[in-house]
Design a protein around this motif. Structure first.
Motif, PDB file in Angstrom:
ATOM      1  N   LEU A 119       0.829  -1.199   0.000  1.00 13.60           N
ATOM      2  CA  LEU A 119       0.000   0.000   0.000  1.00 13.60           C
ATOM      3  C   LEU A 119       0.867   1.255   0.000  1.00 13.60           C
ATOM      4  O   LEU A 119       0.396   2.346   0.273  1.00 13.60           O
ATOM      5  N   GLY A 120       2.143   1.076  -0.289  1.00 16.53           N
ATOM      6  CA  GLY A 120       3.036   2.222  -0.413  1.00 16.53           C
ATOM      7  C   GLY A 120       3.830   2.506   0.850  1.00 16.53           C
ATOM      8  O   GLY A 120       3.729   1.807   1.862  1.00 16.53           O
ATOM      9  N   GLU A 136      -9.388   3.768   3.443  1.00 17.32           N
ATOM     10  CA  GLU A 136      -8.107   4.058   2.782  1.00 17.32           C
ATOM     11  C   GLU A 136      -7.567   2.826   2.071  1.00 17.32           C
ATOM     12  O   GLU A 136      -7.042   2.912   0.957  1.00 17.32           O
ATOM     13  N   GLN A 139      -9.530   2.311  -1.146  1.00 21.28           N
ATOM     14  CA  GLN A 139      -9.142   3.271  -2.177  1.00 21.28           C
ATOM     15  C   GLN A 139      -7.776   2.941  -2.764  1.00 21.28           C
ATOM     16  O   GLN A 139      -7.551   3.111  -3.966  1.00 21.28           O
ATOM     17  N   GLY A 140      -6.869   2.460  -1.918  1.00 21.58           N
ATOM     18  CA  GLY A 140      -5.516   2.182  -2.388  1.00 21.58           C
ATOM     19  C   GLY A 140      -5.361   0.865  -3.118  1.00 21.58           C
ATOM     20  O   GLY A 140      -4.574   0.765  -4.060  1.00 21.58           O
TER      21      GLY A 140
END
Length: 317
Positions: A119-120, A136, A139-140
């Protein structure tokens, strides 16, 4: 007359030498500053190099459950609504970099089951805190919606420094029409911190490499053009690196290749290299691209094998 003849012969020999050098598309040069060596004009150990480890040192694995389970006969999870949010706080005096991954154990049958879904990465400033919610994550990772009515697994955080990580779990009952009825329970859990066992390996990276380090000089005609680049190789790992090759590829049309050998690089140290091409065609065709690949023959086992390659591109003025 004899002097004129000698001059003409010398000129022909020089021209043939230049063309021969350009015709060699791939050449290997030793790591030295010997006169006439076209590949390296300067090598030196950079002073004050700081050793740091590229991998994360701490891990937090929080159970994650989010969504609505509507099947009365489901024996995997009781019927109801479930929400999870993760809170991260940085108690350190400096900012901390961390990564986020979702590891799914349900839904079953998905290709992503049991595998980490990145997720980064983020940076948390000193003293700051933030929440990571199911919204979140959707969305990711699932912009078109969750692959099932609920997700179950682990939310894994890795960081360079120790963090405070907790999880908030909310449970609610649902009606026969699958509508949320009433809050059933709230629980807050501190997530256990695990120290990641570091592999004792080198990690070679390219630094200080941009268009300002690229220079093309053409003398009397285009076949005399020499392209020069300067870059730094740093070993950010915990172990000394043995000998390896560096492959530098230049335009025109990525046709000029220079290979240079590096005798080794100690952990935490860096070294500056300046590489020149043999005289040949103009690098600008119309732009000039130069790519550097460290350890081109994969001799070195590294902490991260995906950070050894970088290219720069410069437009002609």
């Amino acid at each position: 007359m004899k002097r004129l003849l000698v001059t003409m012969v010398i000129s022909l020999i020089c021209l043939s030498t230049v063309r021969y050098a350009h015709a060699q598309q791939e050449q290997k040069f030793p790591l030295s500053n010997a006169p006439g060596n076209l590949s390296i004009s300067e090598t030196r150990k950079s002073e004050g190099a700081q050793q740091h480890i590229s991998s994360y040192a701490f891990e937090y694995a929080a159970p994650f459950l989010c969504g609505i389970q509507t099947d009365q006969g489901n024996t995997r999870l009781a019927r109801g609504c479930y929400l999870t949010s993760i809170t991260i706080r940085n108690p350190n005096d400096t900012e901390v970099k961390y990564s986020k991954n979702l590891v799914l154990t349900y839904p079953s049958g998905e290709q992503t089951m049991g595998k980490g879904m990145p997720l980064g990465e983020d940076v948390l400033k000193a003293g700051d805190a933030r929440d990571i919610t199911g919204e979140e994550i959707q969305q990711g990772l699932f912009p078109n919606g969750f692959p099932a009515s609920y997700l179950k697994g682990l939310f894994v955080i890795r960081s360079m420094e120790s963090l405070d990580v907790s999880a908030l779990y909310e449970t609610a009952t649902i009606s026969a029409e699958n509508k949320i009825e009433a809050l059933l329970g709230i629980e807050v859990k501190a997530i256990h911190e695990r120290k990641i066992r570091q592999q004792n390996l080198p990690d070679l990276i390219i630094r200080d490499y941009d268009v300002s380090q690229l220079d093309v000089n053409c003398y009397d005609w285009s076949e005399t053009c020499v392209t020069k680049v300067t870059f730094t190789i740093e070993n950010t790992g915990t172990k000394d690196a043995g000998s390896f090759l560096v492959r530098v590829v230049f335009d025109p049309i990525q046709s000029v290749v220079v290979n240079l050998g590096v005798v080794g690089l100690d952990a935490g140290m860096s070294q500056v290299f300046t590489v020149k091409t043999p005289p040949g065609g103009n690098c600008f065709d119309p732009d000039c691209t130069v790519c550097v690949l460290i350890d081109s023959e994969n001799r070195i086992a590294e902490l991260d094998e995906d950070n050894n390659y970088r290219c720069i591109n410069k437009l002609e003025k």
